[in-house]
Write a protein that holds these residues in place. Structure first.
Motif, mmCIF file in Angstrom:
data_model
loop_
_atom_site.group_PDB
_atom_site.id
_atom_site.type_symbol
_atom_site.label_atom_id
_atom_site.label_comp_id
_atom_site.label_asym_id
_atom_site.label_seq_id
_atom_site.Cartn_x
_atom_site.Cartn_y
_atom_site.Cartn_z
ATOM 1 N N ALA A 177 -3.065 3.346 -18.933
ATOM 2 C CA ALA A 177 -1.911 2.477 -19.157
ATOM 3 C C ALA A 177 -2.318 1.249 -19.958
ATOM 4 N N GLN A 178 -3.456 0.680 -19.596
ATOM 5 C CA GLN A 178 -3.951 -0.487 -20.328
ATOM 6 C C GLN A 178 -4.291 -0.112 -21.767
ATOM 7 N N GLU A 179 -4.921 1.026 -21.944
ATOM 8 C CA GLU A 179 -5.260 1.487 -23.289
ATOM 9 C C GLU A 179 -4.014 1.707 -24.137
ATOM 10 N N ALA A 180 -2.943 2.157 -23.506
ATOM 11 C CA ALA A 180 -1.691 2.397 -24.239
ATOM 12 C C ALA A 180 -1.005 1.112 -24.650
ATOM 13 N N GLY A 181 -1.330 0.003 -23.978
ATOM 14 C CA GLY A 181 -0.732 -1.275 -24.338
ATOM 15 C C GLY A 181 0.169 -1.887 -23.295
ATOM 16 N N ILE A 182 0.185 -1.358 -22.086
ATOM 17 C CA ILE A 182 0.957 -1.993 -21.020
ATOM 18 C C ILE A 182 0.250 -3.285 -20.639
ATOM 19 N N PRO A 183 0.946 -4.417 -20.683
ATOM 20 C CA PRO A 183 0.286 -5.715 -20.471
ATOM 21 C C PRO A 183 -0.281 -5.865 -19.068
ATOM 22 N N ALA A 184 -1.285 -6.720 -18.961
ATOM 23 C CA ALA A 184 -1.911 -7.002 -17.668
ATOM 24 C C ALA A 184 -0.869 -7.491 -16.672
ATOM 25 N N GLY A 185 -0.965 -6.985 -15.460
ATOM 26 C CA GLY A 185 -0.045 -7.380 -14.399
ATOM 27 C C GLY A 185 1.195 -6.531 -14.289
ATOM 28 N N VAL A 186 1.488 -5.758 -15.315
ATOM 29 C CA VAL A 186 2.710 -4.951 -15.309
ATOM 30 C C VAL A 186 2.537 -3.661 -14.508
ATOM 31 N N PHE A 187 1.317 -3.116 -14.494
ATOM 32 C CA PHE A 187 1.045 -1.900 -13.733
ATOM 33 C C PHE A 187 -0.228 -2.110 -12.934
ATOM 34 N N ASN A 188 -0.099 -2.067 -11.612
ATOM 35 C CA ASN A 188 -1.210 -2.324 -10.704
ATOM 36 C C ASN A 188 -1.327 -1.165 -9.714
ATOM 37 N N VAL A 189 -2.548 -0.879 -9.268
ATOM 38 C CA VAL A 189 -2.779 0.217 -8.328
ATOM 39 C C VAL A 189 -3.550 -0.319 -7.122
ATOM 40 N N LEU A 190 -2.983 -0.079 -5.927
ATOM 41 C CA LEU A 190 -3.554 -0.600 -4.686
ATOM 42 C C LEU A 190 -3.876 0.550 -3.740
ATOM 43 N N PRO A 191 -5.087 1.120 -3.822
ATOM 44 C CA PRO A 191 -5.444 2.171 -2.870
ATOM 45 C C PRO A 191 -5.701 1.579 -1.486
ATOM 46 N N GLY A 192 -5.588 2.420 -0.483
ATOM 47 C CA GLY A 192 -5.833 1.969 0.879
ATOM 48 C C GLY A 192 -5.086 2.845 1.863
ATOM 49 N N ALA A 193 -5.289 2.598 3.130
ATOM 50 C CA ALA A 193 -4.602 3.369 4.166
ATOM 51 C C ALA A 193 -3.167 2.848 4.301
ATOM 52 N N GLY A 194 -2.651 2.732 5.508
ATOM 53 C CA GLY A 194 -1.261 2.339 5.665
ATOM 54 C C GLY A 194 -0.982 0.868 5.456
ATOM 55 N N GLU A 195 -2.027 0.025 5.543
ATOM 56 C CA GLU A 195 -1.815 -1.421 5.512
ATOM 57 C C GLU A 195 -1.208 -1.929 4.208
ATOM 58 N N PRO A 196 -1.664 -1.525 3.020
ATOM 59 C CA PRO A 196 -1.028 -2.029 1.799
ATOM 60 C C PRO A 196 0.457 -1.680 1.720
ATOM 61 N N GLY A 197 0.819 -0.476 2.153
ATOM 62 C CA GLY A 197 2.230 -0.106 2.137
ATOM 63 C C GLY A 197 3.057 -0.974 3.055
ATOM 64 N N ARG A 198 2.540 -1.239 4.256
ATOM 65 C CA ARG A 198 3.248 -2.096 5.203
ATOM 66 C C ARG A 198 3.396 -3.510 4.644
ATOM 67 N N LEU A 199 2.319 -4.040 4.072
ATOM 68 C CA LEU A 199 2.361 -5.390 3.526
ATOM 69 C C LEU A 199 3.318 -5.495 2.341
ATOM 70 N N LEU A 200 3.365 -4.471 1.515
ATOM 71 C CA LEU A 200 4.300 -4.471 0.390
ATOM 72 C C LEU A 200 5.746 -4.440 0.890
ATOM 73 N N ALA A 201 6.003 -3.657 1.927
ATOM 74 C CA ALA A 201 7.357 -3.571 2.475
ATOM 75 C C ALA A 201 7.787 -4.886 3.101
ATOM 76 N N LEU A 202 6.840 -5.644 3.636
ATOM 77 C CA LEU A 202 7.142 -6.931 4.263
ATOM 78 C C LEU A 202 7.093 -8.104 3.282
ATOM 79 N N HIS A 203 6.560 -7.878 2.090
ATOM 80 C CA HIS A 203 6.279 -9.006 1.188
ATOM 81 C C HIS A 203 7.572 -9.625 0.663
ATOM 82 N N PRO A 204 7.708 -10.938 0.755
ATOM 83 C CA PRO A 204 8.953 -11.588 0.316
ATOM 84 C C PRO A 204 9.126 -11.646 -1.193
#
Length: 497
Positions: free
Chosen positions: A207-234
Motif C-alpha cells: 500500500a505504501q509502495e502504491a502511494g497510500i499516504p502514511a497514516g491512511v492504512f494501518n495494520v494492528l496484529p494481536g489477539a482480542g485486545e486490539p479489537g476490543r480497544l478499537l470498538a471502545l475507542h472514542p
C-alpha cells in the motif's frame, strides 16, 4: 508450470521471508511493551514468524495517525481520479506479488495453494480494483426543493474506520472492508485475526509502495485486545467486523459504551441447501452440495451446512453426494492437487471433533468422521456427513465452522422452507428446482441475504451485496451498498433569494 508443482511451493516456502511487525503511520514497528506471539502454521505446527501483539499503546498511536491523516486531507482531499490511480497501483502490486501472498495465506491459514492462488489473492486485487473504479463514478444528488432553494445531498467519508476481520479468508475479507472504506476517502485501521495475520501485514508495504499516504492504512496484529480497544475507542468513527455472532454482540455493546460509532457486522450462518424432487441435475447438485460444505475446510460463514433433501430422491442423491465428497480428502496444502487443507488451529480442530462426537450420538454417520494426517503435526479432518432425525438436532442448528454436514429429510416445499427459516441465522440459502415459479416463490420465502437457485456460492463478482438477515448481522459487504456504509449523508440547502 511452476505453480502446479508441489516441489516449487515447498522451495518457495523454505525461502520465504516473513514480516511480523505492526504497521502504524507508514512504518513497521514492534509493540511498545515488547509483546509478541508465535504465528503457527496449521499445516505442520511449525512457527512461521514472531508477530507483534498490539495493545493500548499501538491502538492509540494508530488511531492518532489515522485521525491526523484524515484531518490533513492527504487522502480524502485528493481528487477522485488520484485516489483511484493509487488504489489501482496497489491492486496491480498485489497481483504482481500473487505467489508470495498466496504462499503466506496457505502457510498461515492451511488453505490449499490452488485456492489462495486462484481465489483469495486475485479476489482481493479485484475487490480493490472494483471500488477504485467506482470512486470517480459515484456522485450525489440535487434534491427537489422550493424554488428559492437549491438542495444538495452529498456523501462524505465517515473518518477513521476500523476493520476487524476473520481468519478463514484473511486477505479477501479484509479487502471487502478496507477497499470501500479507502475508496470513500477514510483512514483505515486493519485488525487481522491473530490466527492468520501475515498477508495483512505484508500488503501494508505494498500500500505504501502504491502511494497510500502514511497514516491512511494501518495494520494492528494481536489477539482480542486490539479489537476490543478499537470498538471502545472514542476517536474511531466506524467499525466493520466479520466473525462470530457472540463477538459481534460485544462490539455493538462497546460502541454504545463509547461514542456510538457506526458498527457493521457480518456474522455467522447455518445455511440451508434445499434439493427438491424436480432438481434439474442431481449430479451437479451433489457436487455443489459437497463444495458448499467442504470447500475451505467448511470454514465459511456461508457454508451449506444444512442439506435438506426431499424423501423421494434422498437415497439416489446421497449416493451421488458421497461420491462427490471423495475428492475432498485432506492433503498437504502446498500440493496444488489438494482440495481440502488443514483446520486453522488446535482449538478449532477440537471444536470440530467435538461436534463429530455429538453427531455420532444425534445421527447416523454416512461419511468421514475422523482426524487424519496426525503424523504431519497439522490439523486435518475428513469431510464428514451425518443424517440427523430432524431440524432440532444441535448438529443442524449450531454453526460448526468445519467440514461437517447435517442431512435432513423433508416431504413438501412448505416444510423445507419452515425448516430452513427456523434458525437464528439468515446469511445464505439455496434451492434446486426446474420450476421457475417454485424458484421465485422459494427465494421470496427464504429469510436470507443471498439465495442461490440451481447453484451454490456463485456470483464471485463485486456487484452483489453480501450480508445476512437476523443474527447473521447488518449492513452489506461488496457492491455500491458497501461504499455507502463508509460515508455520512449531508444535506446542504442554499437560499437563492
Amino acid at each position: 508450470m511452476q505453480q502446479h508443482d508441489f516441489a516449487y511451493w515447498q522451495q518457495q516456502a523454505a525461502a520465504l521471508s516473513i514480516e511480523g511487525r505492526a504497521f502504524i503511520g507508514g512504518e513497521y514497528c514492534q509493540a511498545a511493551a515488547g509483546g509478541s506471539f508465535a504465528c503457527l502454521s496449521p499445516i505442520d505446527g511449525r512457527t512461521l514468524a514472531t508477530v507483534a501483539d498490539c495493545g493500548a499503546a499501538e491502538v492509540d498511536a494508530a488511531v492518532a495517525a489515522a485521525r491526523a491523516a484524515f484531518e490533513a486531507g492527504v487522502w480524502r482531499g485528493l481528487n477522485p481520479r488520484q485516489r483511484k490511480a493509487v488504489l489501482l497501483r496497489w491492486a496491480a502490486l498485489i497481483r504482481e506479488h500473487r505467489h508470495e501472498l498466496a504462499l503466506l495465506e496457505t502457510l498461515d491459514s492451511g488453505k490449499p495453494i490452488a485456492d489462495t492462488l486462484s481465489v483469495d489473492v486475485p479476489g482481493a486485487a479485484y475487490c480493490i480494483e472494483w471500488f477504485a473504479e467506482a470512486i470517480d463514478k459515484s456522485g450525489g444528488e440535487v434534491a427537489p426543493a422550493d424554488q428559492h432553494l437549491v438542495g444538495l445531498v452529498t456523501r462524505e467519508p465517515i473518518g477513521v474506520v476500523a476493520a476487524v476481520v476473520p481468519w478463514n479468508f484473511p486477505l479477501l475479507m479484509a479487502a471487502w472492508k478496507f477497499a470501500p472504506a479507502l475508496a470513500a476517502g477514510n483512514s483505515v485501521l486493519l485488525k487481522p485475526s491473530e490466527k492468520s495475520p501475515l498477508s495483512a501485514i505484508r500488503i501494508a508495504a505494498l500500500a505504501q509502495e502504491a502511494g497510500i499516504p502514511a497514516g491512511v492504512f494501518n495494520v494492528l496484529p494481536g489477539a482480542g485486545e486490539p479489537g476490543r480497544l478499537l470498538a471502545l475507542h472514542p476517536d474511531v468513527d466506524c467499525l466493520a467486523f466479520t466473525g462470530s455472532t457472540a463477538v459481534g454482540k460485544l462490539i455493538m455493546q462497546y460502541a454504545g459504551q463509547s461514542n456510538l460509532k457506526r458498527v457493521w457486522l457480518e456474522l455467522g450462518g447455518k445455511s440451508p441447501n434445499i434439493i427438491l424432487p424436480d432438481c434439474p441435475d442431481l449430479d451437479r447438485a451433489a457436487n455443489a452440495a459437497a463444495s458448499a460444505i467442504f470447500y475451505n475446510m467448511g470454514e465459511m460463514c456461508t457454508a451449506g451446512s444444512r442439506l435438506l433433501v426431499h424423501r423421494d430422491i434422498k437415497a439416489v442423491f446421497l449416493d451421488k453426494l458421497l461420491s462427490a465428497a471423495q475428492r475432498f480428502a485432506p492433503g498437504h496444502p502446498l500440493d496444488p492437487a489438494t482440495a481440502m487443507g488443514a483446520i486453522i488451529d488446535r482449538q478449532q480442530l477440537e471444536r470440530v471433533l467435538g461436534y463429530i462426537a455429538l453427531g455420532r450420538e444425534e445421527g447416523r454417520l454416512l461419511h468421514g468422521g475422523a482426524q487424519v494426517r496426525q503424523d504431519s503435526g497439522g490439523h486435518y479432518v475428513q469431510p464428514t456427513i451425518f443424517e440427523v432425525a430432524g431440524p432440532q438436532a444441535r448438529l443442524a442448528r449450531e454453526e460448526i465452522f468445519g467440514p461437517v454436514l447435517a442431512v435432513i429429510s423433508f416431504g413438501t416445499l412448505e416444510e423445507a422452507i419452515a425448516i430452513a427459516n427456523d434458525s437464528e441465522y439468515g446469511l445464505a440459502a439455496a434451492v434446486w428446482t426446474a420450476d421457475l415459479a417454485t424458484a421465485h416463490s422459494a427465494a421470496r420465502a427464504l429469510r436470507a441475504g443471498t439465495v442461490w437457485v440451481n447453484c451454490y456460492d456463485e456470483g464471485g463478482d463485486m456487484n452483489f451485496p453480501f450480508g445476512g438477515f437476523k443474527q447473521s448481522g447488518n449492513g452489506r459487504d461488496k457492491s455500491l451498498h458497501a461504499l455507502e456504509k463508509y460515508t455520512e449523508l449531508k444535506s446542504t440547502l442554499l437560499r437563492l433569494r
